[in-house]
Structure formats: structure tokens, C-alpha cells
Design an enzyme around this catalytic site. Structure first.
Site: not given
Ligand code: NAD
Ligand code: TYD
Length: 336
Positions: A124-126, A150, A154
Site C-alpha cells: 500500500t501507499d500508506e 496498520y 504492512k
Molecule cells: P480485505 O480486508 O477486504 O481482505 C483481506 C482478506 O484477507 C480477507 O478475505 C481475510 O479473511 C484474509 N485474511 C486476513 N488475515 C489472514 C490470514 N492471517 N491468513 C489468511 N487470510 C487472511 O482487504 P483488501 O482491501 O482486499 O486488501 C487486500 C490487500 O491489499 C491487503 O494486503 C491490503 O493491505 C492491500 N491494499 C489494499 C488497499 C485498499 O484500498 N483496500 C490498497 C492498497 C493495498
Molecule cells: P479509509 O477508507 O479507512 O482508508 P485509509 O485510511 O486506508 O486511506 O479512509 C479513507 C479516508 O476517509 C481517510 O482520510 C479517513 C477518512 N474517513 C472518514 O472521514 N470517515 C470514516 O468513517 C472513515 C472510515 C474514513
């Protein structure tokens, strides 16, 4: 036939990636290893359950015996499995250290032992920290500066991936993407939470003044970038994947309300997130040089996302009605 071990494939992005691979490569088999935490949902992959090239294994990426067993028959690993929500990590980060750090190590070690030909760590960019307005987008060269539990967990996974590439020559690649939006995203992240609250005329809790900026990427564009890096990325390298769609909290919230034709008085400004990162922005020239471009701009991505949640109420209402979700919501927003 090639076998890809996709971990976390029952979650949001992972489920899209599983579907993408099965659709794009007739000669690939997918094994989906997922623990089915609160965020994992077998309904996300109902449409591929009967595919003979797809197998589901419920289990933890930290389970070394299980992971080593699966790695014996694996050509490539793509690791999505993680705890993924910043607000939950602020409540307590043990599960984050477990899955996002130790889990990555366990997978990498199994991949090394069994000579896996490619390991892609989805990050992630975070991990880069937080930018001020006007500062240049992050390239892959900048130092990591994660600031919340988090992103620190990561970053630990990313660093271990790097260690395995440098120390053992494991062909690892890492992708770092911005905030994904699209169907099947658990309604705790901002966009699906606000869409589903707005449909029910519930308040949209905007943190602080709504000034924090995020870049947004449509989930299928992300999956295409991961596919490209998996097959064409250089071993040991990191690739940023951004959508070039920066918007602040107020802008995103207004767009959602406009699309749903709901009034702006649903916006409720609440106490800010602790340690809130103020801006994420990625320079994605490196993955673009491999041939990737996002197909969806923010307007299009958000419209498709809103339409999906409006048409699939049964999917999210089941989650929002569950006691686990209600307890989380009360804990997270009750006192705000
Ligand atoms: P999500 O929370 O929707 O899904 C995570 C999945 O991983 C779930 O199905 C969960 O059951 C499984 N899981 C968690 N811990 C586990 C473990 N110990 N063993 C096996 N399975 C496990 O997450 P997402 O939003 O789909 O993100 C997927 C990946 O992409 C993550 O690594 C996250 O850090 C990365 N990512 C997400 C975003 C975003 O915007 N959502 C952006 C950049 C990177
Ligand atoms: P989020 O979807 O949790 O993603 P991330 O923190 O990983 O970027 O949050 C996106 C942005 O929205 C972040 O600036 C926090 C803000 N936010 C709210 O203002 N209210 C909310 O209820 C949530 C969940 C996030």
C-alpha cells in the site's frame, strides 16, 4: 498448467484478482488460501466456486505447516491476505502484526523452500507516510515512513520481502497501490460505508474537517497492474500503482451524495482519526513503463461503485446487520 496461490482471495481486492486470473488465463489454476476473518466472504466468489481450476482452502498464512504443504504445488504466490483497516489497527494491532508481518514471513519462507518462481506482495501507499499539499508524489525510491499500526505492519511485510529478495535471491516483486474502490468492499472503508449509509439516510461521519487527501484506484485496474507486475516486473523491484485521482474527504463525500441524489446535511463532521495521514500521492511511472494504464477515472469508478451497492443491497445488508459489524460500528462511531 500453472498454479497460483492467492492468499486473502475471499476479501475485496483478492476476490477480483481470482476472477481476473481465471478469466484471463485458461492454463492457470488458482488456490485461494483465506482465513475467513470478518472481512473474508465466500459470497464474493460464488460465481467461480464450480470452476475446476479453482480451489478454496480455509486457513491462516501464519500456519507454516499448511503454507509449506500448499507451496509444494505452487508456481507463483500473490499475497493479499492482511488485516486492512487503519481504524481497527488503532483499536489494537496484534492481529495486524500477526497477519501483515509474521504471515508474510511465513509465506516467503515456504516460497523459498519450495523454489516458487514468483512471489508478489500486495502492499500500500500508506507505507510511505504522509505528504503535505504541494509535495511531489512518492516514487518507489523514497524511504518508508509508516505512521499508524496498520501501515507499520504492512511496511514490516514489505521489508521482509526485500530481505528475501536480497538475501536468498527469491524472485519477489512488491506493488504499492492507493485506495481501491469497487464492488465487494467491506462497508467499513470510507467509500462503501458512506454509500450504504447514504442509501439508508444515515449520517456520513467525516473525520476532522474532511481535508485529508487520498488517491483512488478502481479495483479492476489494480488487478490488471498486479497481473502485469507478476508476469513482467523485474525481480526484487517495487511498483507503485496509483489512479491519479486525488480528492479530499469533503469532495469524495459530496460526489457520493450527488450520485445518490441525497442531501448534504447527511454529512456529519466527527472527531478526527488519531495520527490521521493527511495526503497520499503516488508516482506510477514505473508500472506505466511496463504498459499499464488505469481504465477508469474517478467519476467513472465512483459511479460504477455506487451503482453496484445500490443494486446489491442483500450483500451489504447481511454484513451491516451482523452483530460483529454492529459492535464495531458502535465502538468506532458511538462516542464520536
Ligand atoms: P480485505 O480486508 O477486504 O481482505 C483481506 C482478506 O484477507 C480477507 O478475505 C481475510 O479473511 C484474509 N485474511 C486476513 N488475515 C489472514 C490470514 N492471517 N491468513 C489468511 N487470510 C487472511 O482487504 P483488501 O482491501 O482486499 O486488501 C487486500 C490487500 O491489499 C491487503 O494486503 C491490503 O493491505 C492491500 N491494499 C489494499 C488497499 C485498499 O484500498 N483496500 C490498497 C492498497 C493495498
Ligand atoms: P479509509 O477508507 O479507512 O482508508 P485509509 O485510511 O486506508 O486511506 O479512509 C479513507 C479516508 O476517509 C481517510 O482520510 C479517513 C477518512 N474517513 C472518514 O472521514 N470517515 C470514516 O468513517 C472513515 C472510515 C474514513
Amino acid at each position: 498448467m500453472k498454479t497460483i496461490l492467492v492468499t486473502g482471495g475471499a476479501g475485496f481486492i483478492g476476490s477480483h484478482f481470482v476472477r481476473h486470473i481465471l478469466k484471463s488465463y485458461e492454463d492457470y489454476r488458482v488456490v485461494n488460501l483465506d482465513k475467513l476473518t470478518y472481512a473474508g466472504n465466500p459470497e464474493n466468489l460464488r460465481d467461480v466456486e464450480g470452476d475446476p481450476r479453482y480451489a478454496f482452502v480455509q486457513g491462516d498464512i501464519c500456519n507454516s505447516e499448511l503454507v509449506n504443504h500448499l507451496a509444494q504445488r505452487t508456481d507463483m504466490v500473490v499475497n493479499f491476505a492482511a488485516e486492512s483497516h487503519v481504524d481497527r489497527s488503532i483499536m489494537g494491532a496484534e492481529a495486524f502484526m500477526h497477519s501483515n508481518a509474521l504471515g508474510v514471513y511465513t509465506l516467503l519462507d515456504a516460497a523459498r523452500r519450495h523454489g516458487v518462481e514468483r512471489f508478489l506482495q500486495v502492499s500500500t501507499d500508506e507505507v510511505y507516510g504522509s505528504l503535505e499539499e504541494g509535495e511531489a508524489p512518492w516514487t518507489e525510491e523514497v524511504c518508508l515512513d509508516p505512521r499508524n499500526p496498520y501501515s507499520v505492519a504492512k511496511a514490516s511485510g514489505d521489508m521482509m520481502a526485500r530481505a528475501f529478495a536480497v538475501t536468498y535471491g527469491l524472485p519477489v516483486v512488491v506493488t504499492r497501490a492507493s485506495n481501491n474502490i469497487g464492488s465487494f468492499q467491506y462497508p467499513e472503508k470510507r467509500v462503501p460505508l458512506f454509500i450504504t449509509n447514504a442509501i439508508d439516510d444515515l449520517p456520513l461521519p467525516v473525520y476532522g474537517q474532511g481535508g485529508a487527501v487520498r488517491d483512488h484506484l478502481y479495483v479492476t485496474d489494480h488487478c490488471e497492474a498486479i497481473d502485469l507486475v507478476l508476469h513482467r516486473g523485474a525481480a526484487g523491484e517495487v511498483y507503485n500503482v496509483g489512479g491519479e485521482n486525488e480528492a479530499n474527504g469533503v469532495e469524495v463525500t459530496r460526489k457520493i451524495l450527488n450520485l445518490l441524489e441525497k442531501p448534504e446535511d447527511l454529512i456529519q463532521y466527527v472527531k478526527d482519526r488519531l495520527g490521521h495521514d493527511m495526503r497520499y500521492s503516488l508516482d506510477s511511472s514505473k508500472v506505466k513503463a511496463l504498459g499499464w494504464t488505469p481504465k477508469h477515472d474517478f467519476e467513472n469508478a465512483l459511479r460504477l461503485t455506487v451503482e453496484w451497492y445500490a443494486a446489491n443491497e442483500a450483500w451489504w445488508r447481511k454484513i451491516k446487520k451482523s452483530s460483529g459489524y454492529r459492535m464495531y460500528y458502535q465502538k468506532q462511531y458511538g462516542g464520536r
